[in-house]
Write a protein that holds these residues in place. Structure first.
Motif, PDB file in Angstrom:
ATOM      1  N   CYS A  14      -7.517  85.618 -59.780  1.00 31.30           N
ATOM      2  CA  CYS A  14      -7.354  84.183 -60.049  1.00 31.30           C
ATOM      3  C   CYS A  14      -6.338  83.538 -59.110  1.00 31.30           C
ATOM      4  O   CYS A  14      -5.457  82.787 -59.553  1.00 31.30           O
ATOM      5  CB  CYS A  14      -6.930  83.971 -61.498  1.00 31.30           C
ATOM      6  N   PHE A  15      -6.427  83.818 -57.827  1.00 34.26           N
ATOM      7  CA  PHE A  15      -5.470  83.278 -56.871  1.00 34.26           C
ATOM      8  C   PHE A  15      -6.179  82.931 -55.564  1.00 34.26           C
ATOM      9  O   PHE A  15      -6.975  83.716 -55.049  1.00 34.26           O
ATOM     10  CB  PHE A  15      -4.384  84.318 -56.572  1.00 34.26           C
TER      11      PHE A  15
ATOM     12  N   ALA B 277      -4.264  67.671 -56.863  1.00 38.09           N
ATOM     13  CA  ALA B 277      -3.969  68.896 -57.607  1.00 38.09           C
ATOM     14  C   ALA B 277      -4.433  68.789 -59.052  1.00 38.09           C
ATOM     15  O   ALA B 277      -5.018  69.733 -59.605  1.00 38.09           O
ATOM     16  CB  ALA B 277      -2.472  69.199 -57.539  1.00 38.09           C
ATOM     17  N   GLN B 278      -4.188  67.650 -59.677  1.00 36.38           N
ATOM     18  CA  GLN B 278      -4.592  67.439 -61.065  1.00 36.38           C
ATOM     19  C   GLN B 278      -6.110  67.540 -61.207  1.00 36.38           C
ATOM     20  O   GLN B 278      -6.617  68.161 -62.142  1.00 36.38           O
ATOM     21  CB  GLN B 278      -4.104  66.079 -61.553  1.00 36.38           C
ATOM     22  N   PHE B 279      -6.833  66.949 -60.280  1.00 36.36           N
ATOM     23  CA  PHE B 279      -8.290  66.975 -60.296  1.00 36.36           C
ATOM     24  C   PHE B 279      -8.809  68.419 -60.234  1.00 36.36           C
ATOM     25  O   PHE B 279      -9.645  68.836 -61.038  1.00 36.36           O
ATOM     26  CB  PHE B 279      -8.840  66.154 -59.120  1.00 36.36           C
ATOM     27  N   ILE B 280      -8.290  69.195 -59.290  1.00 35.49           N
ATOM     28  CA  ILE B 280      -8.739  70.579 -59.112  1.00 35.49           C
ATOM     29  C   ILE B 280      -8.369  71.422 -60.329  1.00 35.49           C
ATOM     30  O   ILE B 280      -9.182  72.193 -60.840  1.00 35.49           O
ATOM     31  CB  ILE B 280      -8.157  71.176 -57.819  1.00 35.49           C
ATOM     32  N   LYS B 281      -7.147  71.271 -60.815  1.00 35.27           N
ATOM     33  CA  LYS B 281      -6.683  72.027 -61.985  1.00 35.27           C
ATOM     34  C   LYS B 281      -7.567  71.759 -63.197  1.00 35.27           C
ATOM     35  O   LYS B 281      -8.007  72.685 -63.883  1.00 35.27           O
ATOM     36  CB  LYS B 281      -5.227  71.676 -62.308  1.00 35.27           C
ATOM     37  N   LYS B 282      -7.840  70.497 -63.476  1.00 31.29           N
ATOM     38  CA  LYS B 282      -8.656  70.143 -64.642  1.00 31.29           C
ATOM     39  C   LYS B 282     -10.062  70.727 -64.535  1.00 31.29           C
ATOM     40  O   LYS B 282     -10.623  71.211 -65.516  1.00 31.29           O
ATOM     41  CB  LYS B 282      -8.720  68.629 -64.818  1.00 31.29           C
TER      42      LYS B 282
ATOM     43  N   LEU C 173      -3.958  77.528 -55.700  1.00 32.20           N
ATOM     44  CA  LEU C 173      -4.612  77.465 -57.004  1.00 32.20           C
ATOM     45  C   LEU C 173      -4.534  78.852 -57.626  1.00 32.20           C
ATOM     46  O   LEU C 173      -4.926  79.841 -56.998  1.00 32.20           O
ATOM     47  CB  LEU C 173      -6.067  77.023 -56.847  1.00 32.20           C
ATOM     48  N   PHE C 174      -4.003  78.931 -58.842  1.00 31.10           N
ATOM     49  CA  PHE C 174      -3.883  80.227 -59.500  1.00 31.10           C
ATOM     50  C   PHE C 174      -3.844  80.046 -61.013  1.00 31.10           C
ATOM     51  O   PHE C 174      -3.518  78.982 -61.519  1.00 31.10           O
ATOM     52  CB  PHE C 174      -2.626  80.970 -59.036  1.00 31.10           C
ATOM     53  N   ARG C 175      -4.193  81.112 -61.685  1.00 27.77           N
ATOM     54  CA  ARG C 175      -4.079  81.137 -63.142  1.00 27.77           C
ATOM     55  C   ARG C 175      -2.855  81.975 -63.459  1.00 27.77           C
ATOM     56  O   ARG C 175      -2.749  83.126 -63.041  1.00 27.77           O
ATOM     57  CB  ARG C 175      -5.309  81.759 -63.770  1.00 27.77           C
ATOM     58  N   GLY C 176      -1.930  81.382 -64.170  1.00 34.84           N
ATOM     59  CA  GLY C 176      -0.663  82.038 -64.451  1.00 34.84           C
ATOM     60  C   GLY C 176      -0.810  83.274 -65.317  1.00 34.84           C
ATOM     61  O   GLY C 176      -1.776  83.441 -66.053  1.00 34.84           O
TER      62      GLY C 176
ATOM     63  N   ALA D 194      -8.272  77.519 -69.862  1.00 33.54           N
ATOM     64  CA  ALA D 194      -6.959  76.923 -69.602  1.00 33.54           C
ATOM     65  C   ALA D 194      -6.021  77.898 -68.892  1.00 33.54           C
ATOM     66  O   ALA D 194      -6.240  79.100 -68.885  1.00 33.54           O
ATOM     67  CB  ALA D 194      -6.333  76.476 -70.912  1.00 33.54           C
ATOM     68  N   GLY D 195      -4.981  77.332 -68.305  1.00 41.03           N
ATOM     69  CA  GLY D 195      -3.935  78.137 -67.686  1.00 41.03           C
ATOM     70  C   GLY D 195      -3.871  78.052 -66.180  1.00 41.03           C
ATOM     71  O   GLY D 195      -3.037  78.706 -65.551  1.00 41.03           O
ATOM     72  N   TRP D 196      -4.730  77.252 -65.558  1.00 41.51           N
ATOM     73  CA  TRP D 196      -4.737  77.126 -64.105  1.00 41.51           C
ATOM     74  C   TRP D 196      -3.617  76.206 -63.642  1.00 41.51           C
ATOM     75  O   TRP D 196      -3.275  75.241 -64.310  1.00 41.51           O
ATOM     76  CB  TRP D 196      -6.091  76.597 -63.618  1.00 41.51           C
ATOM     77  N   GLN D 197      -3.069  76.527 -62.492  1.00 40.92           N
ATOM     78  CA  GLN D 197      -2.028  75.720 -61.856  1.00 40.92           C
ATOM     79  C   GLN D 197      -2.490  75.411 -60.439  1.00 40.92           C
ATOM     80  O   GLN D 197      -3.095  76.261 -59.780  1.00 40.92           O
ATOM     81  CB  GLN D 197      -0.699  76.488 -61.806  1.00 40.92           C
ATOM     82  N   CYS D 198      -2.191  74.219 -59.966  1.00 43.63           N
ATOM     83  CA  CYS D 198      -2.598  73.828 -58.623  1.00 43.63           C
ATOM     84  C   CYS D 198      -1.461  73.071 -57.957  1.00 43.63           C
ATOM     85  O   CYS D 198      -0.868  72.167 -58.545  1.00 43.63           O
ATOM     86  CB  CYS D 198      -3.854  72.958 -58.677  1.00 43.63           C
ATOM     87  N   ILE D 199      -1.160  73.466 -56.730  1.00 40.61           N
ATOM     88  CA  ILE D 199      -0.139  72.814 -55.923  1.00 40.61           C
ATOM     89  C   ILE D 199      -0.801  72.388 -54.627  1.00 40.61           C
ATOM     90  O   ILE D 199      -1.506  73.174 -53.996  1.00 40.61           O
ATOM     91  CB  ILE D 199       1.036  73.768 -55.643  1.00 40.61           C
ATOM     92  N   VAL D 200      -0.574  71.145 -54.234  1.00 44.06           N
ATOM     93  CA  VAL D 200      -1.163  70.612 -53.011  1.00 44.06           C
ATOM     94  C   VAL D 200      -0.069  69.901 -52.234  1.00 44.06           C
ATOM     95  O   VAL D 200       0.703  69.127 -52.799  1.00 44.06           O
ATOM     96  CB  VAL D 200      -2.312  69.622 -53.327  1.00 44.06           C
ATOM     97  N   GLY D 201      -0.001  70.147 -50.941  1.00 43.01           N
ATOM     98  CA  GLY D 201       0.992  69.463 -50.130  1.00 43.01           C
ATOM     99  C   GLY D 201       1.016  69.971 -48.708  1.00 43.01           C
ATOM    100  O   GLY D 201       0.213  70.820 -48.312  1.00 43.01           O
ATOM    101  N   THR D 202       1.948  69.436 -47.950  1.00 44.63           N
ATOM    102  CA  THR D 202       2.072  69.827 -46.546  1.00 44.63           C
ATOM    103  C   THR D 202       3.251  70.747 -46.292  1.00 44.63           C
ATOM    104  O   THR D 202       3.326  71.377 -45.254  1.00 44.63           O
ATOM    105  CB  THR D 202       2.217  68.584 -45.641  1.00 44.63           C
ATOM    106  N   ASP D 203       4.172  70.847 -47.252  1.00 46.17           N
ATOM    107  CA  ASP D 203       5.349  71.672 -47.048  1.00 46.17           C
ATOM    108  C   ASP D 203       5.896  72.131 -48.390  1.00 46.17           C
ATOM    109  O   ASP D 203       6.589  71.381 -49.073  1.00 46.17           O
ATOM    110  CB  ASP D 203       6.412  70.885 -46.280  1.00 46.17           C
ATOM    111  N   PHE D 204       5.539  73.334 -48.792  1.00 47.86           N
ATOM    112  CA  PHE D 204       6.064  73.876 -50.043  1.00 47.86           C
ATOM    113  C   PHE D 204       6.101  75.393 -49.951  1.00 47.86           C
ATOM    114  O   PHE D 204       5.353  76.009 -49.214  1.00 47.86           O
ATOM    115  CB  PHE D 204       5.250  73.426 -51.264  1.00 47.86           C
ATOM    116  N   GLY D 205       7.002  75.970 -50.700  1.00 43.88           N
ATOM    117  CA  GLY D 205       7.064  77.413 -50.838  1.00 43.88           C
ATOM    118  C   GLY D 205       6.667  77.773 -52.250  1.00 43.88           C
ATOM    119  O   GLY D 205       6.673  76.934 -53.147  1.00 43.88           O
TER     120      GLY D 205
END
Length: 111
Positions: free
Chosen positions: A74-75, A41-46, A87-90, A54-65
Protein backbone atom coordinates in the motif's frame (compact mmCIF):
# COMPACT_ATOMS: atom_id res chain seq x y z
CA UNK A 1 -2.40 18.94 -16.23
CA UNK A 2 1.37 19.02 -15.92
CA UNK A 3 3.20 17.99 -19.03
CA UNK A 4 5.14 14.76 -18.90
CA UNK A 5 4.73 11.19 -17.90
CA UNK A 6 4.47 9.90 -14.40
CA UNK A 7 7.70 8.48 -13.05
CA UNK A 8 7.31 5.93 -10.26
CA UNK A 9 10.17 6.22 -7.78
CA UNK A 10 9.18 3.60 -5.18
CA UNK A 11 6.23 1.29 -4.82
CA UNK A 12 5.14 -2.04 -3.44
CA UNK A 13 1.60 -1.83 -4.86
CA UNK A 14 0.08 -4.25 -7.30
CA UNK A 15 0.22 -2.96 -10.87
CA UNK A 16 -3.55 -2.33 -10.97
CA UNK A 17 -3.39 -0.12 -7.86
CA UNK A 18 -0.38 1.73 -9.28
CA UNK A 19 -2.25 2.46 -12.49
CA UNK A 20 -5.27 3.69 -10.54
CA UNK A 21 -3.06 6.02 -8.48
CA UNK A 22 -1.48 7.46 -11.64
CA UNK A 23 -4.87 7.85 -13.35
CA UNK A 24 -6.35 9.59 -10.30
CA UNK A 25 -3.38 11.96 -10.15
CA UNK A 26 -3.86 12.84 -13.82
CA UNK A 27 -7.59 13.35 -13.25
CA UNK A 28 -6.92 15.53 -10.21
CA UNK A 29 -4.54 17.66 -12.25
CA UNK A 30 -7.28 18.13 -14.84
CA UNK A 31 -9.70 19.28 -12.13
CA UNK A 32 -7.40 21.32 -9.88
CA UNK A 33 -4.60 23.78 -10.55
CA UNK A 34 -1.06 22.67 -9.73
CA UNK A 35 -1.04 25.40 -7.06
CA UNK A 36 -3.72 23.44 -5.13
CA UNK A 37 -1.74 20.45 -3.80
CA UNK A 38 -3.98 20.01 -0.74
CA UNK A 39 -7.08 19.66 -2.91
CA UNK A 40 -5.25 17.24 -5.22
CA UNK A 41 -4.15 15.13 -2.25
CA UNK A 42 -7.65 15.16 -0.75
CA UNK A 43 -9.17 14.02 -4.05
CA UNK A 44 -6.76 11.08 -4.41
CA UNK A 45 -7.07 10.07 -0.74
CA UNK A 46 -10.88 10.04 -0.84
CA UNK A 47 -10.91 7.95 -4.02
CA UNK A 48 -8.53 5.38 -2.53
CA UNK A 49 -10.52 5.31 0.73
CA UNK A 50 -13.65 4.50 -1.30
CA UNK A 51 -11.94 1.87 -3.45
CA UNK A 52 -9.71 0.16 -0.89
CA UNK A 53 -11.07 1.08 2.55
CA UNK A 54 -10.21 3.82 5.02
CA UNK A 55 -6.75 4.72 6.23
CA UNK A 56 -5.09 6.13 3.11
CA UNK A 57 -2.84 9.17 3.34
CA UNK A 58 -1.75 11.34 0.43
CA UNK A 59 0.89 14.05 0.26
CA UNK A 60 1.37 16.19 -2.83
CA UNK A 61 3.92 18.92 -3.37
CA UNK A 62 7.19 20.05 -4.84
CA UNK A 63 9.37 19.90 -1.74
CA UNK A 64 8.69 17.59 1.19
CA UNK A 65 10.37 14.87 3.16
CA UNK A 66 8.72 11.87 4.71
CA UNK A 67 9.35 8.86 6.90
CA UNK A 68 6.25 6.72 7.19
CA UNK A 69 5.11 3.27 8.23
CA UNK A 70 2.78 1.72 5.71
CA UNK A 71 0.82 -1.46 5.22
CA UNK A 72 2.49 -3.94 2.92
CA UNK A 73 1.37 -3.47 -0.69
CA UNK A 74 0.00 0.00 0.00
CA UNK A 75 2.75 2.47 -0.88
CA UNK A 76 3.63 4.50 -3.96
CA UNK A 77 5.80 7.56 -4.53
CA UNK A 78 5.77 9.08 -8.00
CA UNK A 79 6.30 12.35 -9.82
CA UNK A 80 4.50 14.06 -12.65
CA UNK A 81 6.69 16.88 -13.85
CA UNK A 82 7.93 18.74 -10.78
CA UNK A 83 5.01 17.61 -8.60
CA UNK A 84 5.62 14.66 -6.26
CA UNK A 85 2.92 12.33 -4.93
CA UNK A 86 3.15 10.07 -1.89
CA UNK A 87 0.20 7.75 -1.35
CA UNK A 88 0.15 5.11 1.37
CA UNK A 89 -2.09 3.30 3.78
CA UNK A 90 -0.88 3.80 7.32
CA UNK A 91 0.11 1.02 9.67
CA UNK A 92 1.08 1.02 13.30
CA UNK A 93 3.29 -1.41 15.13
CA UNK A 94 1.83 -2.13 18.53
CA UNK A 95 4.22 -1.21 21.28
CA UNK A 96 5.38 -3.97 23.59
CA UNK A 97 4.69 -3.68 27.30
CA UNK A 98 8.40 -2.89 27.86
CA UNK A 99 8.14 0.02 25.42
CA UNK A 100 4.95 1.24 27.09
CA UNK A 101 6.77 1.31 30.45
CA UNK A 102 9.32 3.76 28.98
CA UNK A 103 6.63 6.26 27.99
CA UNK A 104 6.25 8.69 30.91
CA UNK A 105 2.74 9.18 32.19
CA UNK A 106 1.38 12.61 33.08
CA UNK A 107 1.70 11.79 36.79
CA UNK A 108 5.32 10.72 36.42
CA UNK A 109 6.12 13.84 34.38
CA UNK A 110 4.67 16.16 37.03
CA UNK A 111 6.50 14.49 39.93
Amino acid sequence: MLEGKAVVNETDMLETMQQEALQLAAKALDIFDVTQPTEIAQFIKKEFDESYGAGWQCIVGTDFGSFVTHSQGCFIHFCIGSLAFLLFRGAANLATSAELNRIPTLEASNA
